[in-house]
Design a protein around this motif. Structure first.
Motif, mmCIF file in Angstrom:
data_model
loop_
_atom_site.group_PDB
_atom_site.id
_atom_site.type_symbol
_atom_site.label_atom_id
_atom_site.label_comp_id
_atom_site.label_asym_id
_atom_site.label_seq_id
_atom_site.Cartn_x
_atom_site.Cartn_y
_atom_site.Cartn_z
ATOM 1 N N LEU A 1 14.676 -7.892 52.277
ATOM 2 C CA LEU A 1 15.099 -6.619 51.685
ATOM 3 C C LEU A 1 14.289 -5.481 52.303
ATOM 4 O O LEU A 1 13.066 -5.555 52.403
ATOM 5 C CB LEU A 1 14.893 -6.638 50.164
ATOM 6 C CG LEU A 1 15.738 -7.609 49.343
ATOM 7 C CD1 LEU A 1 15.439 -7.440 47.867
ATOM 8 C CD2 LEU A 1 17.217 -7.408 49.621
ATOM 9 N N LEU B 1 24.566 -5.106 39.500
ATOM 10 C CA LEU B 1 24.958 -5.987 40.590
ATOM 11 C C LEU B 1 26.391 -6.461 40.389
ATOM 12 O O LEU B 1 26.807 -6.734 39.259
ATOM 13 C CB LEU B 1 24.032 -7.203 40.648
ATOM 14 C CG LEU B 1 22.520 -6.947 40.545
ATOM 15 C CD1 LEU B 1 21.767 -8.273 40.575
ATOM 16 C CD2 LEU B 1 22.041 -6.023 41.640
ATOM 17 N N ASP B 2 27.136 -6.570 41.492
ATOM 18 C CA ASP B 2 28.480 -7.135 41.374
ATOM 19 C C ASP B 2 28.378 -8.658 41.348
ATOM 20 O O ASP B 2 27.273 -9.229 41.345
ATOM 21 C CB ASP B 2 29.399 -6.642 42.494
ATOM 22 C CG ASP B 2 28.969 -7.104 43.891
ATOM 23 O OD1 ASP B 2 28.119 -8.028 43.986
ATOM 24 O OD2 ASP B 2 29.492 -6.567 44.883
ATOM 25 N N LYS C 1 28.683 -10.772 43.469
ATOM 26 C CA LYS C 1 28.099 -11.350 44.672
ATOM 27 C C LYS C 1 26.604 -11.049 44.772
ATOM 28 O O LYS C 1 25.937 -11.499 45.709
ATOM 29 C CB LYS C 1 28.801 -10.809 45.927
ATOM 30 C CG LYS C 1 30.310 -10.987 45.927
ATOM 31 C CD LYS C 1 30.719 -12.448 45.869
ATOM 32 C CE LYS C 1 32.238 -12.585 45.930
ATOM 33 N NZ LYS C 1 32.687 -13.985 45.731
ATOM 34 N N LYS D 1 25.350 -7.911 45.037
ATOM 35 C CA LYS D 1 25.112 -6.649 45.740
ATOM 36 C C LYS D 1 24.937 -5.507 44.744
ATOM 37 O O LYS D 1 25.652 -5.431 43.742
ATOM 38 C CB LYS D 1 26.270 -6.331 46.691
ATOM 39 C CG LYS D 1 26.087 -5.032 47.473
ATOM 40 C CD LYS D 1 27.191 -4.821 48.465
ATOM 41 C CE LYS D 1 27.048 -3.451 49.151
ATOM 42 N NZ LYS D 1 25.716 -3.264 49.759
ATOM 43 N N VAL D 2 23.988 -4.628 45.019
ATOM 44 C CA VAL D 2 23.751 -3.480 44.151
ATOM 45 C C VAL D 2 24.899 -2.489 44.288
ATOM 46 O O VAL D 2 25.216 -2.030 45.386
ATOM 47 C CB VAL D 2 22.415 -2.792 44.504
ATOM 48 C CG1 VAL D 2 22.211 -1.541 43.651
ATOM 49 C CG2 VAL D 2 21.252 -3.762 44.316
ATOM 50 N N ILE D 3 25.511 -2.139 43.159
ATOM 51 C CA ILE D 3 26.616 -1.185 43.182
ATOM 52 C C ILE D 3 26.261 0.105 42.447
ATOM 53 O O ILE D 3 26.984 1.096 42.540
ATOM 54 C CB ILE D 3 27.896 -1.799 42.583
ATOM 55 C CG1 ILE D 3 27.658 -2.311 41.166
ATOM 56 C CG2 ILE D 3 28.410 -2.922 43.469
ATOM 57 C CD1 ILE D 3 28.915 -2.854 40.477
ATOM 58 N N GLN E 1 20.947 -0.752 49.219
ATOM 59 C CA GLN E 1 21.222 -1.642 50.342
ATOM 60 C C GLN E 1 20.848 -3.092 50.033
ATOM 61 O O GLN E 1 21.014 -3.964 50.874
ATOM 62 C CB GLN E 1 20.429 -1.168 51.579
ATOM 63 C CG GLN E 1 20.618 0.289 51.940
ATOM 64 C CD GLN E 1 22.070 0.658 52.155
ATOM 65 O OE1 GLN E 1 22.807 -0.067 52.832
ATOM 66 N NE2 GLN E 1 22.501 1.768 51.580
ATOM 67 N N TRP E 2 20.340 -3.338 48.837
ATOM 68 C CA TRP E 2 19.824 -4.664 48.510
ATOM 69 C C TRP E 2 20.915 -5.599 47.974
ATOM 70 O O TRP E 2 21.931 -5.163 47.438
ATOM 71 C CB TRP E 2 18.722 -4.564 47.451
ATOM 72 C CG TRP E 2 17.484 -3.861 47.924
ATOM 73 C CD1 TRP E 2 17.154 -3.539 49.201
ATOM 74 C CD2 TRP E 2 16.410 -3.384 47.108
ATOM 75 N NE1 TRP E 2 15.942 -2.903 49.245
ATOM 76 C CE2 TRP E 2 15.459 -2.788 47.978
ATOM 77 C CE3 TRP E 2 16.151 -3.403 45.739
ATOM 78 C CZ2 TRP E 2 14.281 -2.229 47.507
ATOM 79 C CZ3 TRP E 2 14.978 -2.847 45.257
ATOM 80 C CH2 TRP E 2 14.049 -2.256 46.139
ATOM 81 N N THR E 3 20.630 -6.889 48.116
ATOM 82 C CA THR E 3 21.467 -7.936 47.547
ATOM 83 C C THR E 3 20.563 -8.985 46.914
ATOM 84 O O THR E 3 19.483 -9.271 47.443
ATOM 85 C CB THR E 3 22.347 -8.602 48.626
ATOM 86 O OG1 THR E 3 23.196 -7.621 49.211
ATOM 87 C CG2 THR E 3 23.215 -9.701 48.018
ATOM 88 N N GLU F 1 29.076 -10.104 37.053
ATOM 89 C CA GLU F 1 28.269 -8.897 37.230
ATOM 90 C C GLU F 1 27.011 -8.979 36.374
ATOM 91 O O GLU F 1 27.005 -9.588 35.301
ATOM 92 C CB GLU F 1 29.071 -7.648 36.847
ATOM 93 C CG GLU F 1 30.156 -7.287 37.838
ATOM 94 C CD GLU F 1 30.774 -5.939 37.531
ATOM 95 O OE1 GLU F 1 30.434 -5.344 36.474
ATOM 96 O OE2 GLU F 1 31.593 -5.460 38.331
#
Length: 274
Positions: free
Chosen positions: A120, A144-145, A147, A149-151, A186-188, A201
């Motif tokens: 990260l 987070l979604d 997957k 990923k930060v939304i 940009q993080w997951t 989510e």
């Protein structure tokens, strides 16, 4: 948590068990941290669970197993129907001296904490703050979604290492919040909770620390104090888990913590003696 730290904690506890050592000679307390997976049946009973290590001494493993298997959770629903669910869980136990013996109790249990993905990108330190020697800790709430990923990101609380008037402090907090939020988007994360076999989510709390450099350019090596900033209420009603204020957080607690786990105990087990 590293296996070495876990092993040392287990050893410390095992040495204090009846018959393994003399009676307590002081008032020290010992703590053990463990994590693993826990699976629920549709009716909210515990189907099975694992911990990081299976080598717990029987005097610890037996009462832990007896307690966990008796837990009852609010059934997890999908479209109104109860389903099986699986989650990562963290357990903290304490061992306290009592009249020459010991007492073991649960001091913390959490569910659904996501894991940071390696690599990260950290936030950029605001240059003017670095020059001024100002540090901060930004408590971010991240949506987070399914997957990981930060939304969306929300600055829950930002605490500074320096005290100033409201206007100046507010300006510094906004600088750090902007840097933390830009990086976080940009993080997951790896999601650790599945409902009916699918990840969903999630909302998680992640503290982001900005350690102010010293005059020689190195990071601080001493204890750092913070001036807690105001709390900004979360905009997502599904975030049911509380965020811990910086002055109430345990030292070293920088791990992501779920704020929307679907795993909810019917009865609180924190403080329960095993």
């Amino acid at each position: 948590m590293g296996m070495e730290r876990f092993g040392n904690a287990v050893l410390a506890l095992a040495l204090l068990l009846p018959g393994a050592s003399p009676a307590f000679e002081d008032e020290r307390k010992y703590a053990l941290y463990a994590e693993g997976d826990i699976v629920l049946n549709p009716d909210g009973t515990v189907r099975d669970y694992t911990l990081t290590s299976t080598e717990l001494p029987p005097s610890i493993a037996v009462p832990v197993d007896r307690s966990v298997r008796s837990w009852r959770f609010v059934p997890v629903l999908v479209d109104g129907q109860p389903v099986a669910a699986k989650s990562r869980w963290n357990l903290r136990l304490s061992l306290e001296p009592v009249d020459g013996n010991y007492r073991m109790r649960i001091t913390k249990v959490t569910f659904g904490n996501p894991k940071r993905v390696h690599g990260l990108t950290p936030p950029k330190y605001p240059r003017d703050a670095a020059v001024a020697g100002i540090g901060a800790q930004v408590d971010l709430a991240l949506k987070l979604d399914d997957k990981g990923k930060v939304i969306a990101a929300h600055s829950y609380q930002t605490s500074l290492t320096h005290r100033a008037n409201d206007k100046v402090s507010g300006a510094w907090r906004r600088r750090f919040e902007q840097a933390a939020t830009e990086a976080a988007m940009q993080w997951t994360f790896d999601l650790t909770e599945t409902i009916g076999g699918k990840t969903v989510e999630s909302i998680t709390r992640v503290p982001v620390e900005f350690v102010a450099p010293t005059r020689n350019g190195e990071g601080m090596t001493r204890w750092q104090s913070y001036v807690p900033g105001p709390i900004n209420p979360l905009p997502w009603p599904e975030a049911t888990g509380a965020v811990v204020d910086i002055d109430q957080r345990e030292p070293g607690d920088d791990a992501p913590r779920s704020m929307s786990s679907r795993f909810r105990l019917v009865d609180d087990v924190v403080g329960k003696v095993l």
